[in-house]
Scaffold this active site. Sequence first.
Site, mmCIF file in Angstrom:
data_model
loop_
_atom_site.group_PDB
_atom_site.id
_atom_site.type_symbol
_atom_site.label_atom_id
_atom_site.label_comp_id
_atom_site.label_asym_id
_atom_site.label_seq_id
_atom_site.Cartn_x
_atom_site.Cartn_y
_atom_site.Cartn_z
ATOM 1 N N SER A 8 31.413 -3.662 -17.248
ATOM 2 C CA SER A 8 31.918 -2.298 -17.080
ATOM 3 C C SER A 8 30.788 -1.341 -16.748
ATOM 4 O O SER A 8 29.851 -1.158 -17.534
ATOM 5 C CB SER A 8 32.625 -1.828 -18.354
ATOM 6 O OG SER A 8 32.791 -0.428 -18.279
ATOM 7 N N HIS A 33 33.967 -3.830 -13.222
ATOM 8 C CA HIS A 33 35.026 -3.067 -13.889
ATOM 9 C C HIS A 33 34.674 -1.583 -13.817
ATOM 10 O O HIS A 33 33.604 -1.155 -14.259
ATOM 11 C CB HIS A 33 35.132 -3.539 -15.341
ATOM 12 C CG HIS A 33 36.265 -2.951 -16.097
ATOM 13 N ND1 HIS A 33 37.564 -3.396 -15.951
ATOM 14 C CD2 HIS A 33 36.309 -1.943 -17.008
ATOM 15 C CE1 HIS A 33 38.357 -2.692 -16.759
ATOM 16 N NE2 HIS A 33 37.616 -1.800 -17.406
ATOM 17 N N ASP A 35 35.720 2.088 -14.821
ATOM 18 C CA ASP A 35 36.517 2.863 -15.770
ATOM 19 C C ASP A 35 36.661 4.304 -15.322
ATOM 20 O O ASP A 35 35.733 5.098 -15.445
ATOM 21 C CB ASP A 35 35.838 2.841 -17.145
ATOM 22 C CG ASP A 35 36.013 1.501 -17.825
ATOM 23 O OD1 ASP A 35 37.166 1.057 -17.973
ATOM 24 O OD2 ASP A 35 35.000 0.901 -18.216
ATOM 25 N N MET A 37 38.279 7.858 -15.892
ATOM 26 C CA MET A 37 38.903 8.640 -16.972
ATOM 27 C C MET A 37 39.041 10.092 -16.544
ATOM 28 O O MET A 37 38.126 10.649 -15.929
ATOM 29 C CB MET A 37 38.017 8.597 -18.221
ATOM 30 C CG MET A 37 37.703 7.200 -18.697
ATOM 31 S SD MET A 37 36.635 7.286 -20.136
ATOM 32 C CE MET A 37 36.302 5.544 -20.407
ATOM 33 N N HIS A 66 40.033 0.436 -13.346
ATOM 34 C CA HIS A 66 40.852 0.651 -14.544
ATOM 35 C C HIS A 66 41.133 2.145 -14.633
ATOM 36 O O HIS A 66 40.275 2.923 -15.045
ATOM 37 C CB HIS A 66 40.065 0.135 -15.768
ATOM 38 C CG HIS A 66 40.737 0.379 -17.074
ATOM 39 N ND1 HIS A 66 40.078 0.235 -18.282
ATOM 40 C CD2 HIS A 66 42.025 0.736 -17.379
ATOM 41 C CE1 HIS A 66 40.922 0.509 -19.267
ATOM 42 N NE2 HIS A 66 42.097 0.823 -18.755
ATOM 43 N N MET A 68 42.383 5.161 -16.178
ATOM 44 C CA MET A 68 42.829 5.797 -17.426
ATOM 45 C C MET A 68 43.116 7.255 -17.087
ATOM 46 O O MET A 68 42.406 8.170 -17.485
ATOM 47 C CB MET A 68 41.734 5.673 -18.491
ATOM 48 C CG MET A 68 41.576 4.249 -19.013
ATOM 49 S SD MET A 68 40.027 4.002 -19.900
ATOM 50 C CE MET A 68 38.971 3.528 -18.536
ATOM 51 N N MET A 137 44.056 -3.887 -24.057
ATOM 52 C CA MET A 137 42.907 -3.143 -24.578
ATOM 53 C C MET A 137 42.625 -3.597 -26.013
ATOM 54 O O MET A 137 43.534 -3.652 -26.842
ATOM 55 C CB MET A 137 43.182 -1.633 -24.577
ATOM 56 C CG MET A 137 43.351 -0.993 -23.211
ATOM 57 S SD MET A 137 41.906 -1.142 -22.146
ATOM 58 C CE MET A 137 40.636 -0.302 -23.110
ATOM 59 N N GLY A 142 39.066 5.087 -23.582
ATOM 60 C CA GLY A 142 38.415 6.397 -23.575
ATOM 61 C C GLY A 142 36.904 6.358 -23.744
ATOM 62 O O GLY A 142 36.214 7.217 -23.217
ATOM 63 N N PHE A 143 36.421 5.366 -24.479
ATOM 64 C CA PHE A 143 34.977 5.337 -24.749
ATOM 65 C C PHE A 143 34.452 3.906 -24.779
ATOM 66 O O PHE A 143 35.153 3.001 -25.252
ATOM 67 C CB PHE A 143 34.668 5.989 -26.107
ATOM 68 C CG PHE A 143 35.068 7.434 -26.163
ATOM 69 C CD1 PHE A 143 34.196 8.431 -25.751
ATOM 70 C CD2 PHE A 143 36.338 7.793 -26.594
ATOM 71 C CE1 PHE A 143 34.582 9.764 -25.771
ATOM 72 C CE2 PHE A 143 36.737 9.123 -26.619
ATOM 73 C CZ PHE A 143 35.852 10.123 -26.212
ATOM 74 N N GLY A 144 33.230 3.745 -24.312
ATOM 75 C CA GLY A 144 32.550 2.466 -24.489
ATOM 76 C C GLY A 144 31.982 2.411 -25.898
ATOM 77 O O GLY A 144 32.006 3.407 -26.636
ATOM 78 N N GLY A 145 31.503 1.261 -26.281
ATOM 79 C CA GLY A 145 30.781 1.131 -27.548
ATOM 80 C C GLY A 145 31.637 1.133 -28.802
ATOM 81 O O GLY A 145 31.112 1.325 -29.901
ATOM 82 N N ASP A 172 39.578 -5.824 -22.914
ATOM 83 C CA ASP A 172 38.607 -4.754 -22.630
ATOM 84 C C ASP A 172 38.282 -3.967 -23.892
ATOM 85 O O ASP A 172 39.159 -3.311 -24.456
ATOM 86 C CB ASP A 172 39.215 -3.834 -21.557
ATOM 87 C CG ASP A 172 38.297 -2.705 -21.116
ATOM 88 O OD1 ASP A 172 37.124 -2.679 -21.538
ATOM 89 O OD2 ASP A 172 38.768 -1.850 -20.344
ATOM 90 N N GLY A 173 37.013 -4.046 -24.298
ATOM 91 C CA GLY A 173 36.525 -3.213 -25.388
ATOM 92 C C GLY A 173 35.942 -3.995 -26.546
ATOM 93 O O GLY A 173 36.608 -4.849 -27.126
ATOM 94 N N GLY A 174 34.667 -3.714 -26.827
ATOM 95 C CA GLY A 174 34.038 -4.289 -28.015
ATOM 96 C C GLY A 174 33.721 -5.767 -27.929
ATOM 97 O O GLY A 174 33.545 -6.416 -28.958
ATOM 98 N N GLY A 194 30.961 -3.836 -21.458
ATOM 99 C CA GLY A 194 30.128 -2.724 -21.015
ATOM 100 C C GLY A 194 28.810 -2.714 -21.762
ATOM 101 O O GLY A 194 27.770 -3.104 -21.227
HETATM 102 C C1 DX5 Z 1 37.072 1.876 -22.652
HETATM 103 C C2 DX5 Z 1 36.837 1.206 -21.333
HETATM 104 C C3 DX5 Z 1 36.012 -0.009 -21.411
HETATM 105 C C4 DX5 Z 1 34.596 0.193 -21.877
HETATM 106 C C5 DX5 Z 1 34.177 -1.043 -22.574
HETATM 107 O O1 DX5 Z 1 37.955 2.920 -22.455
HETATM 108 O O2 DX5 Z 1 38.064 0.856 -20.733
HETATM 109 O O3 DX5 Z 1 36.023 -0.715 -20.180
HETATM 110 O O4 DX5 Z 1 33.697 0.461 -20.842
HETATM 111 O O5 DX5 Z 1 32.967 -0.812 -23.171
HETATM 112 P P1 DX5 Z 1 32.379 -1.705 -24.330
HETATM 113 O O6 DX5 Z 1 32.218 -3.099 -23.775
HETATM 114 O O7 DX5 Z 1 31.106 -1.030 -24.653
HETATM 115 O O8 DX5 Z 1 33.364 -1.682 -25.460
HETATM 116 ZN ZN ZN Z 2 38.040 -0.485 -18.968
#
Ligand code: DX5
Ligand code: ZN
Length: 215
Positions: A8, A33, A35, A37, A66, A68, A137, A142-145, A172-174, A194
Amino acid sequence: MAITLAPSLLAADFTKLAEEVSAVEKAGAEYLHLDVMDGHLVPNISFGVPVIQSLRSASNMVFDAHLMISEPHKYVEAFAKAGSDIITIHVESDSNIGETLGHIKSLGKKAGLALNPDAALERAIPYFNQIDMLLIMSVYAGFGGQKYIMDVNEKISEARRLLGPEFDIQVDGGVYLHNLSVPVSAGANVIVAGSAIFGSDNPAQAVLDFKAATL
Ligand code: DX5
Ligand code: ZN
């Protein structure tokens, strides 16, 4: 089981995007990927069409957009023209989902449908015959990490059961190397990461490690 890896871009160093993308592409990541937003469907703003369009000339990866965003029907054409290969919309978006998926397909692109962790799989079932990929998901969009929500594993397994062994199920995520086996054992085959890739000191090495993982 072989996975398709989708780093991502959200976690990349935005001062050198082309370089970052080229590093993960050379290391063997299949999808990029992207993202998008809008600060409305999700409480954050990232990037949009111009960034994707610029990167298109710098990469041959599959561009996995993706979206959002609210009212995705207004924008799918622009994202298709910018060079997206897969366009995923959220089931929570205020769009006629079936029509918008049909529109994506009519533009010659693959269509994806995303479900936030609190959206039941049943909401996606009516669209199964219109999509090329289901995005489950594992964090709230909304957020990475953020931390992987273990409760989604059951939804992934049920989706795999309903969609069969060949269908693309993205998570996707974490996801990091240390918990990669969790979504994969549940049945996901397209893995977004990501922080674990672009957020690492060496994104290319991170891709190699993900690809080499025994699952
Ligand atoms: C969250 C995004 C993800 C995000 C994943 O809204 O859709 O794609 O970038 O980030 P990580 O891998 O850090 O959870
Ligand atoms: Zn995503």
